[in-house]
Design a protein around this motif. Structure first.
Motif, PDB file in Angstrom:
ATOM      1  N   ALA A  31       0.831  -1.204   0.000  1.00 45.57           N
ATOM      2  CA  ALA A  31       0.000   0.000   0.000  1.00 45.57           C
ATOM      3  C   ALA A  31       0.864   1.252   0.000  1.00 45.57           C
ATOM      4  O   ALA A  31       0.500   2.269  -0.574  1.00 45.57           O
ATOM      5  CB  ALA A  31      -0.925  -0.001   1.211  1.00 45.57           C
ATOM      6  N   ASN A  32       2.042   1.170   0.647  1.00 46.35           N
ATOM      7  CA  ASN A  32       2.887   2.344   0.809  1.00 46.35           C
ATOM      8  C   ASN A  32       4.031   2.395  -0.192  1.00 46.35           C
ATOM      9  O   ASN A  32       5.056   3.016   0.064  1.00 46.35           O
ATOM     10  CB  ASN A  32       3.445   2.382   2.226  1.00 46.35           C
ATOM     11  N   VAL A  33       3.841   1.717  -1.318  1.00 42.60           N
ATOM     12  CA  VAL A  33       4.920   1.623  -2.299  1.00 42.60           C
ATOM     13  C   VAL A  33       5.273   3.003  -2.881  1.00 42.60           C
ATOM     14  O   VAL A  33       6.394   3.238  -3.316  1.00 42.60           O
ATOM     15  CB  VAL A  33       4.517   0.585  -3.368  1.00 42.60           C
ATOM     16  N   THR A  35       4.727   5.936  -1.006  1.00 39.44           N
ATOM     17  CA  THR A  35       4.787   6.911   0.080  1.00 39.44           C
ATOM     18  C   THR A  35       6.239   7.275   0.362  1.00 39.44           C
ATOM     19  O   THR A  35       7.025   6.391   0.685  1.00 39.44           O
ATOM     20  CB  THR A  35       4.164   6.332   1.363  1.00 39.44           C
TER      21      THR A  35
ATOM     22  N   ILE B   9      -6.244  -2.054   4.591  1.00 42.23           N
ATOM     23  CA  ILE B   9      -4.976  -1.537   4.069  1.00 42.23           C
ATOM     24  C   ILE B   9      -5.021  -1.456   2.548  1.00 42.23           C
ATOM     25  O   ILE B   9      -4.692  -0.420   1.948  1.00 42.23           O
ATOM     26  CB  ILE B   9      -3.808  -2.439   4.535  1.00 42.23           C
ATOM     27  N   ALA B  13      -5.001   1.899   0.020  1.00 37.53           N
ATOM     28  CA  ALA B  13      -4.101   2.089  -1.128  1.00 37.53           C
ATOM     29  C   ALA B  13      -4.902   2.433  -2.376  1.00 37.53           C
ATOM     30  O   ALA B  13      -4.524   3.331  -3.143  1.00 37.53           O
ATOM     31  CB  ALA B  13      -3.275   0.830  -1.360  1.00 37.53           C
ATOM     32  N   PHE B  49       1.415  11.589  -0.092  1.00 36.83           N
ATOM     33  CA  PHE B  49       1.022  10.385   0.646  1.00 36.83           C
ATOM     34  C   PHE B  49       1.730  10.324   1.985  1.00 36.83           C
ATOM     35  O   PHE B  49       2.876  10.742   2.112  1.00 36.83           O
ATOM     36  CB  PHE B  49       1.383   9.122  -0.145  1.00 36.83           C
ATOM     37  N   ALA B  67       0.118  -1.012   8.138  1.00 34.99           N
ATOM     38  CA  ALA B  67       0.496   0.307   7.634  1.00 34.99           C
ATOM     39  C   ALA B  67      -0.396   0.640   6.453  1.00 34.99           C
ATOM     40  O   ALA B  67      -0.159   0.163   5.359  1.00 34.99           O
ATOM     41  CB  ALA B  67       1.959   0.323   7.239  1.00 34.99           C
ATOM     42  N   VAL B  69      -2.268   3.676   3.967  1.00 34.28           N
ATOM     43  CA  VAL B  69      -1.749   4.918   3.372  1.00 34.28           C
ATOM     44  C   VAL B  69      -2.881   5.929   3.311  1.00 34.28           C
ATOM     45  O   VAL B  69      -4.053   5.563   3.169  1.00 34.28           O
ATOM     46  CB  VAL B  69      -1.136   4.629   1.976  1.00 34.28           C
TER      47      VAL B  69
END
Lengths: 126, 142
Positions: A31-33, A35, B9, B13, B49, B67, B69
């Motif tokens: 998901a945080n690729v 960020t 999560i 995203a 983000f 985690a 986003v």
């Protein structure tokens, strides 16, 4: 002599819980690729399972099952190539890890199913 | 249950990447927008983000966090706007200049591809988690 179902199932149920927790962490990495500054994390699977195995070894009959605590085994991922914005989550790596983890979940589930079938056979005396 | 937080999560995203695709769409739509003043020229929007750490699933475990986003905000690109001499343009100022927005089309296209890749991977996470959950529900059935 009674059958302890908990003990008969052994580590597989913990492996399953562990796989689920791990897929949550990797889903977070995916998901945080994009960020900036996000640090990807993953479990040290071997160490986590070894901890649980130690807990089970020390169990006596009638003890409650140990509640798994994997929190100490969360590590930061070392990126193959550092990104300019400090993000250490790499799409390809995380996707591969997630897919492999999902397959391992399925195998743990299959082992658990086989053990349950064995216990059922023992109970029914077939 | 960890399944629910995985869906959360992956959903976060997808939401974040949708915002990003939205900004790309407005930037590309306004790539050729013209203004008669420098202040009125279109400036490209960029989402920022940020990681949002969720609490652990199992009681008393501080270390295990999901985690997700979130979009912390939208910022305008500070690249300089383009000033062109087009006296025939109805929007031109008294000296005949118009101001084009600061959209970089190549950058926007790359952004769009990156956003759709990440969106796709979140969708894959959901479908894989779905099959994991369904397999778990069949545990013990012959």
């Amino acid at each position: 002599m009674g059958i302890s179902v908990d003990k008969a199932l052994g580590l597989d149920q913990y492996a399953l819980a562990m796989r689920l927790e791990r897929s949550k962490v990797i889903a977070g990495n995916l998901a945080n690729v994009d960020t900036p500054g996000y640090l990807a994390r993953d479990y040290d699977f071997k160490a986590a399972l070894r901890d649980v195995a130690g807990d089970i070894q020390g169990m006596r009959s009638g003890d409650a099952l140990p509640s798994p605590d994997f929190s100490g085994d969360l590590r930061y991922r070392v990126p193959q190539q550092a990104a300019e914005d400090g993000n250490t989550s790499e799409l390809g790596v995380e996707q591969g890890q997630f897919a492999a983890n999902a397959m391992d979940f399925q195998s743990s589930l299959t082992f658990l199913n086989l053990k349950l079938a064995g216990i059922r056979k023992a109970i029914e005396g077939q | 249950m960890a399944f629910n937080s995985i869906y959360d999560i992956a959903g976060s995203a997808m939401r974040a990447q949708t915002v990003r695709l939205n900004t790309v769409a407005s930037n590309l739509a306004n790539a050729d927008s013209v203004s008669g003043t420098e202040a009125g020229a279109y400036r490209a929007l960029k989402p920022v983000f940020a990681t949002l750490y969720q609490g652990g699933d199992i009681a008393g475990q501080e270390g295990i966090n999901g985690a997700s986003v979130q979009v912390a905000g939208l910022v305008q690109s500070d690249r300089s706007v383009e000033k062109r001499y087009e006296p025939g343009n109805p929007l031109a100022d008294k000296k005949g200049f118009v101001y084009y927005g600061n959209v970089n089309v190549v950058e926007e296209m790359a952004d769009m591809m990156s956003a759709s890749r990440t969106f796709q991977s979140a969708a894959d996470v959901i479908s894989r988690t779905n099959s994991m959950q369904q397999a778990l529900l069949r545990l013990g059935q012959v």
